[in-house]
Design an enzyme around this catalytic site. Structure first.
Site, mmCIF file in Angstrom:
data_model
loop_
_atom_site.group_PDB
_atom_site.id
_atom_site.type_symbol
_atom_site.label_atom_id
_atom_site.label_comp_id
_atom_site.label_asym_id
_atom_site.label_seq_id
_atom_site.Cartn_x
_atom_site.Cartn_y
_atom_site.Cartn_z
ATOM 1 N N ASP A 172 0.857 -1.184 0.000
ATOM 2 C CA ASP A 172 0.000 0.000 0.000
ATOM 3 C C ASP A 172 0.887 1.225 0.000
ATOM 4 O OD1 ASP A 172 -2.243 -1.501 0.174
ATOM 5 O OD2 ASP A 172 -2.472 -1.305 2.337
ATOM 6 N N ASP A 192 -9.510 -6.506 1.782
ATOM 7 C CA ASP A 192 -8.184 -6.969 1.383
ATOM 8 C C ASP A 192 -7.977 -8.447 1.725
ATOM 9 O OD1 ASP A 192 -7.553 -4.481 0.470
ATOM 10 O OD2 ASP A 192 -6.506 -3.854 2.280
ATOM 11 N N ASP A 246 -5.020 -3.634 4.699
ATOM 12 C CA ASP A 246 -5.561 -3.232 5.985
ATOM 13 C C ASP A 246 -7.076 -3.371 6.075
ATOM 14 O OD1 ASP A 246 -6.091 -1.219 4.219
ATOM 15 O OD2 ASP A 246 -4.937 0.314 5.249
#
Ligand code: ADP
Ligand code: MG
Length: 895
Positions: free
Chosen positions: A331, A633, A629
């Site tokens: 990310d 996901d 997170d």
């Protein structure tokens, strides 16, 4: 109040439930919660009683290797060799004790690491929402749930908004169930109780509020907790491989022992008793009984070291797979960047403003300033009202709670002297929809001074432009001119700014709830803001490390492609055209596969794209680590070779799906973890390579002696001594070996390559032969010099051990030259010192002399031993060098 009797909570109305538990819409107050905590106890599942100490101890004997040793005890007993029998049994016992203690230590270390992952819940107490440890929840508490949360106790739902909960942990049903606050019939089965949320289940969508009706062992989960596994087994693919290898080895040894027995009697004319003893000796010689314990320790030490560097391993095989990772998908926001947002620029239809100031402190200037900043105020007010973050000042430092992107808007409002409580009074909030990564906006509904409804919409500019038909200039709305906005969006994004749009729509006074349908059209665009989120310095270095370690880093973000590309450049990621979520949807698998290798930025993606990326990367042969997170996901985290969840901003759902959790959300931690993973794998290999030749040599010595018809140069008892002592001293030292210098300059390991490749088998054979030559040679030589049998045997044992010591220094490096330094691993010299002391004791202490049949050595004996150590090391080094040389000759140098 009395303990809640087992009630059909699911069939009660919300009001009845609240009343029965003496609770209300504002929740309990702190005192009452404390009283209840004292009477109900902490909300913790009773720990499943694992096997008791006695059972765990006995389990140490449940091992094929040990069975062989126990059988050997019986054989020696039957032959009347009391001493041998006692010592073999003693060794089995010591081995069990060592294994028992070490396994206990390793398991409690694992447990301590798992405890780092505690669960917090948001609870309403005295009308205020606060974060408390889930352990402190009591019946009567009101718990707030949102997507990704784990339900911390059994809850009667009081309020729900599109709430869906996945109850597989309880019912086995993996399709999430819709939840409401309406009671259901009393005889509804667990899976049909839509008015309840049960402890241990996962919120997959929506939000809600629930009344705690049962905690700890009283929950449905508590009742079946005996079904849940407690501590995970200390097992990884490598250890499983080793266990399999050990079993095969044992069988080979047994066959070999039987063959020796027959051969000795028929062809060499030994007595059956003698040959039985020899067979026993061979069995105990060749069995690496100390190896399993050493491997477990290495693994446990590695996991502990990782925890100290903020990577928490949830599933042990991760330790090994980390070392084999070839792609890390990370990310952007918060992992590669600091997630400290500061609004630096504001674009309205009329002009562009620059905002100064650092961090979240609401202090800074606006330029151009002046009275005309009405449009700026309107925009800042929207950002303030639609917000659910908050700012506070502690010791002159400004800190935030909630989403940094929203907090930055609060700071902006502060810089313009807007006061949040004033504004909230003037336009109270009626309803809100929180930000989600799929929709990329948030919205809130307010009642203005004239009683009219106002909706504020904040989110990704492209999304807002779709629903705006007007723009705000100075003090009035005018038709939207999309060109202005496309230009400024591109301009801001090119500067690496995270761009957010703000819009407003006036609705009727009758509206009390916000619906996604209200957000479809009719908005007036107030402007765009650009926020700076600086890259983490340490991430820049970590990316460099990954690159030199042959690991590709890919950035995955919901942010704008241009912003992402600008940040990627600052991070040192290879430049290249970013792929967007829309591109991903359009490309076929083959088209995507062709682009994957050279693309390092994926922008405007939704969580569902992550799964596709993992799958395609794996399809082209990569081994993927993926961070995540959010609740959505989870599929990608599960599918990845290593799923990595964020410890701070990650949801419980993500942590549950992940194999590893980053306690500090920091990309650099991933690079450290890869390094540790590689170190652990190296050390496992090093200790296997170190231990096996000892067994090989002992077996060879015995076999050769029998073939040649000699007396045994080493007795079974002495063999046991060597096996035990070297495994718990010398081999253990390798567990503390730090990373090799070139560890992060090597390409990733191929997980399909066999553990003991031809090269390593050759090494094992070579060292076995070397040690055999030294030990047997010195035995024969000293016999020729007329030494007593005892003295010659003592010499043979010491030669073997010293050869091992020499080999230890070579074993510290798999490829590079031997290391003799103390500083990077003091354990090596400490263990060598200890080993020498033990050998002196073995040779000179009278009690040990009579136990093992040893004799004091003359000085020249020690000289030969030392020479053996040096020679062993030298030959292994020469072999390493030669293999390197040949390999480099075979592979033409890169030009
Ligand atoms: P990432 O976490 O990868 O940066 P997000 O999904 O959080 O991506 O953000 C995508 C876009 O959504 C951002 O570029 C921004 O425009 C918008 N956005 C992000 N967070 C918020 C928020 N809290 N409120 C409003 N808009 C947001
Ligand atoms: Mg985000």
């Amino acid at each position: 109040m009395t303990a809640p009797s087992p009630t059909h909570w699911h069939a009660q109305t919300v009001e009845d439930s609240l009343q029965r538990l003496d609770s209300g819409p504002t929740g309990l107050d702190a005192d009452e919660a404390e009283r209840r905590l004292a009477s109900f106890g902490p909300n913790r599942l009773p720990e499943r009683a694992g096997p008791g100490p006695l059972k765990r101890f006995l389990l140490q004997f449940h091992n094929l290797l040990i069975y062989v040793l126990l059988a050997s005890t019986l054989v020696t007993l039957a032959l009347g060799e009391w001493l041998d029998s006692a010592v073999i049994f003693g060794v089995v016992l010591i081995n069990a004790v060592v294994g028992f203690i070490q396994e206990g230590k390793a398991e409690s270390a694992m447990r301590a690491i798992q405890k780092l992952l505690t669960l917090d819940s948001r609870v309403k107490r005295s009308g205020e929402v606060r974060q408390v440890p889930a352990e402190d929840l009591v019946p009567g508490d009101l718990v707030l749930l949102e997507a990704g949360d784990r339900v911390p106790a059994d809850l009667r739902l009081v309020e729900t908004r599109d709430l869906r909960i996945e109850e597989a942990a309880l019912t086995g049903e993996s399709v999430p169930a819709d939840k409401t606050s309406r009671p259901v019939t009393a005889d509804a089965s667990l899976g049909d109780r839509h008015s309840m949320a049960y402890s241990g289940t996962l919120v997959s969508a929506g939000s809600g509020v629930g009344l705690v009706v049962a905690t700890a062992g009283e929950t449905e989960l508590g009742r079946i907790s005996h079904l849940l596994g407690s501590v995970e087994q200390l097992q990884t693919p490598l250890l499983a491989d080793m266990a399999r290898f050990a079993r095969q080895l044992t069988l080979i040894i047994l066959v070999l022992a039987a063959a020796t027995f027959i051969f000795g009697i028929l062809l060499r004319g030994y007595s059956a008793d003698d040959m039985l003893m020899a067979a026993v000796g061979l069995a105990v010689a060749a069995i690496p009984e100390g190896l399993p314990a050493v491997l477990t320790i290495i693994l446990a030490l590695g996991v502990q070291r990782m925890a100290r560097r903020s990577s928490i391993i949830r599933r042990l095989p991760a330790v090994e797979s980390l070392g084999a990772v070839t792609v890390v998908c990370s990310d952007k926001t918060g992992t590669l960047t600091r997630n400290e947002m500061t609004v630096q620029r504001v674009y309205t239809a009329a002009r562009r403003y620059e905002i100064s100031g650092v961090g979240y402190a609401p202090e800074g200037d606006v330029s151009p300033s002046g009275d005309l900043a009405h449009d700026l105020h309107e925009l800042a007010r929207a950002g303030l009202l639609a917000n659910s973050a908050s700012l506070c000042e502690v010791d002159n430092r400004w800190c935030i709670t909630g989403d940094p992107t929203e907090a930055a808007l609060l700071t902006l409002a502060g810089k313009l002297q807007l006061d949040s409580s004033d504004e909230a009074l003037r336009q109270p909030r009626v309803d809100a929809i929180p930000f989600s990564s799929e929709r990329r906006y948030l919205a809130s509904l307010h009642r203005d001074e004239k009683g009219q409804g106002v909706i504020y919409l904040v989110g990704a500019p492209e999304r807002l432009l779709e629903v705006c038909d007007q723009q705000w200039r100075d003090a009035a709305a005018e038709p939207l001119d999309p060109r202005i906005w496309d230009d400024v969006l591109e301009e801001g994004a090119a500067a690496g700014l995270r761009m957010i749009g703000l819009a407003r729509r006036v609705v009727g006074s009758g509206q009390h709830e916000l619906d996604h349908a209200d957000l479809d059209n009719g908005f007036v665009l107030l402007g765009l803001v650009g926020m700076m989120d600086p890259p983490r310095e340490e991430a820049i270095l970590a990316i460099e490390d990954c690159h030199s370690a042959g690991i590709h880093v890919k950035m995955i973000t919901g942010d704008h492609a241009t912003t992402a590309a600008a940040i990627a450049e600052r991070l040192g990621l290879p430049s290249g055209t970013p792929l967007t979520g829309a591109d991903l949807d359009d490309l076929s698998d083959t088209e995507l596969d062709a682009l994957l290798r050279e693309t390092s930025v994926f922008a405007r993606t939704s969580p569902s794209h992550k799964l596709r990326l993992v799958e395609r990367l794996q399809a082209i042969g990569e081994r993927v680590a993926m961070t995540g997170d959010g609740v959505n996901d989870s599929p990608a985290l599960k599918r990845a070779d290593i799923g990595i969840a964020m410890g701070i901003k990650g949801t419980e759902a993500a942590k549950e799906a992940a194999q590893m959790v980053l306690a500090d959300d920091n990309f650099a931690t991933i690079a450290h973890a890869v390094e540790e993973g590689r170190t652990v794998y190296d050390n496992l290999r090093k200790s296997i390579l170190f231990i096996l030749p000892t067994n090989g040599a002992q077996a060879f010595v015995l076999l050769t002696a029998i073939l040649l018809g000699l007396t045994l140069p080493i007795t079974p008892l002495q063999i046991l001594w060597v096996n035990m002592i070297t495994a718990v001293t010398l081999a253990l030292a390798l567990a503390f070996e730090p990373a090799e210098d070139d560890l992060m300059a090597r390409p990733p390991r191929d997980p399909k390559a066999p553990l003991l490749s031809g090269e390593l088998l050759w090494l094992i054979l070579l060292v076995s032969v070397l040690l055999t030559l030294a030990s047997l040679g010195l035995f024969i030589h000293s016999q020729q010099l007329g030494w007593s049998m005892e003295a010659s045997r003592t010499l043979a044992v010491n030669a073997l051990v010293f050869g091992e010591i020499g080999y230890l220094f070579s074993s510290r490096r798999l490829n590079g030259p031997a290391r003799f330094g103390i500083r990077d691993n003091p354990m090596v010299w400490a263990m060598v010192g200890l080993m020498v002391l033990l050998q002196l004791g073995f040779t000179y202490v009278p009690a040990l002399q009579s136990l093992f049949g040893t004799r004091g050595l003359r000085l020249e004996g020690w000289g030969w031993c030392l020479a053996t150590a040096v020679a062993t090391c030298a030959v292994v080094e020469a072999d390493k060098w030669l293999r390197h040389y040949i390999a480099s000759k075979r592979r033409p140098p890169l030009t």
